[in-house]
Design an enzyme around this catalytic site. Sequence first.
Site, PDB file in Angstrom:
ATOM      1  N   GLN A  35      45.804  25.202  38.731  1.00 15.21           N
ATOM      2  CA  GLN A  35      45.330  24.699  40.023  1.00 15.21           C
ATOM      3  C   GLN A  35      46.470  24.120  40.877  1.00 15.21           C
ATOM      4  O   GLN A  35      46.420  24.165  42.103  1.00 15.21           O
ATOM      5  CB  GLN A  35      44.226  23.646  39.781  1.00 15.21           C
ATOM      6  CG  GLN A  35      43.390  23.324  41.003  1.00 15.21           C
ATOM      7  CD  GLN A  35      42.758  24.568  41.667  1.00 15.21           C
ATOM      8  OE1 GLN A  35      42.277  25.460  40.976  1.00 15.21           O
ATOM      9  NE2 GLN A  35      42.793  24.631  42.995  1.00 15.21           N
ATOM     10  N   HIS A  37      49.504  25.353  41.218  1.00 16.61           N
ATOM     11  CA  HIS A  37      50.091  26.469  41.975  1.00 16.61           C
ATOM     12  C   HIS A  37      49.149  26.897  43.100  1.00 16.61           C
ATOM     13  O   HIS A  37      49.581  27.222  44.206  1.00 16.61           O
ATOM     14  CB  HIS A  37      50.294  27.693  41.066  1.00 16.61           C
ATOM     15  CG  HIS A  37      51.283  27.486  39.963  1.00 16.61           C
ATOM     16  ND1 HIS A  37      50.910  27.387  38.649  1.00 16.61           N
ATOM     17  CD2 HIS A  37      52.627  27.376  39.982  1.00 16.61           C
ATOM     18  CE1 HIS A  37      51.991  27.236  37.893  1.00 16.61           C
ATOM     19  NE2 HIS A  37      53.042  27.210  38.678  1.00 16.61           N
ATOM     20  N   GLN A  61      67.454  29.808  34.676  1.00 18.61           N
ATOM     21  CA  GLN A  61      67.172  28.373  34.657  1.00 18.61           C
ATOM     22  C   GLN A  61      66.746  27.867  33.275  1.00 18.61           C
ATOM     23  O   GLN A  61      66.378  26.710  33.137  1.00 18.61           O
ATOM     24  CB  GLN A  61      66.159  28.008  35.735  1.00 18.61           C
ATOM     25  CG  GLN A  61      64.734  28.489  35.495  1.00 18.61           C
ATOM     26  CD  GLN A  61      63.853  28.246  36.706  1.00 18.61           C
ATOM     27  OE1 GLN A  61      63.945  28.947  37.699  1.00 18.61           O
ATOM     28  NE2 GLN A  61      62.981  27.251  36.638  1.00 18.61           N
ATOM     29  N   SER A 187      50.664  21.551  34.389  1.00 17.30           N
ATOM     30  CA  SER A 187      51.931  22.245  34.165  1.00 17.30           C
ATOM     31  C   SER A 187      51.661  23.418  33.234  1.00 17.30           C
ATOM     32  O   SER A 187      50.808  23.318  32.340  1.00 17.30           O
ATOM     33  CB  SER A 187      52.922  21.284  33.490  1.00 17.30           C
ATOM     34  OG  SER A 187      53.962  22.014  32.867  1.00 17.30           O
TER      35      SER A 187
END
Length: 281
Positions: A35, A37, A61, A187
Amino acid sequence: MKLLKTILDVRNIVADGKRRGLTIGLVPTMGNLHQGHLELALKCRATVDILVASIFVNPMQFGENEDLDAYPRTLQADQKLLSDAGVDFLFAPANAEMYPENKSMQTSVEVSGLSTLHCGASRPGHFRGVATVVAKLFGIVSPDIAAFGKKDYQQIAVIRQMINDLSMSVNLLEVETVRSSKGLALSSRNGYLTEAENLIAPGLRTALLDAKSCIENGHTDFAELSRHHTKDLANRGFIPEYFVVCNRQTLLPAAATDDCLVILTAAKLGRARLIDNIEVF
Ligand code: PAF
């Protein structure tokens, strides 16, 4: 929503939109969407004519011992979510499209000061990877607006600095963190948490709220506050990485006289490395 795999396809779409005077928004992601994003997409959707999202798990990364291979790839489910959120185009390139093997890259973007602090100290090279891929995405999509989530507070600071330093004509849309009902910041890495760890994880937010309330009640010994909450996190079952009261502009440890603060924290819980933050004043 149309799926685009090549830089050329994106450039054609963008050139056509710009010819017609339309504004372009970009929501860069690494997929495995939640949610948080979708909130980026919805907020950006409201401000632009053409909305592009990207999904690219950026190897540059990730550190050597990090979760690049394990990082969940869920393209089909992500496509449906982005389409429902009103995204027009999804750019989901293969690694070779972003980093062609026959043309080894000689350029990277390093935001030198900010990138060495906090997450940068425990993940050397991480923010170079982020800044480089975001600069590439900006170069490919030429967005008027790009949306990033405030959960990744230091990432936004790095990108803001890069935009200013390199005179990029992109406006940042900073979107508030979306949380579970228990307060845990959403996350993709929360998926690594076990059932038992899921009960502990919201403690990161509890510690931040507690520290914020101490500061609001006049506590100015930030080093002591950090020590106290680091210990508290360890007692709750985390392996704390940092818990720092920072100046909101520089992200350096705050002085007692600073008036715009942010508390940044990162801690490991089982397989997951969780980060969160809270602004004070
Ligand atoms: O926040 C992320 O998901 C990534 O760091 C980003 C901005 C998409 C760059 O790979």
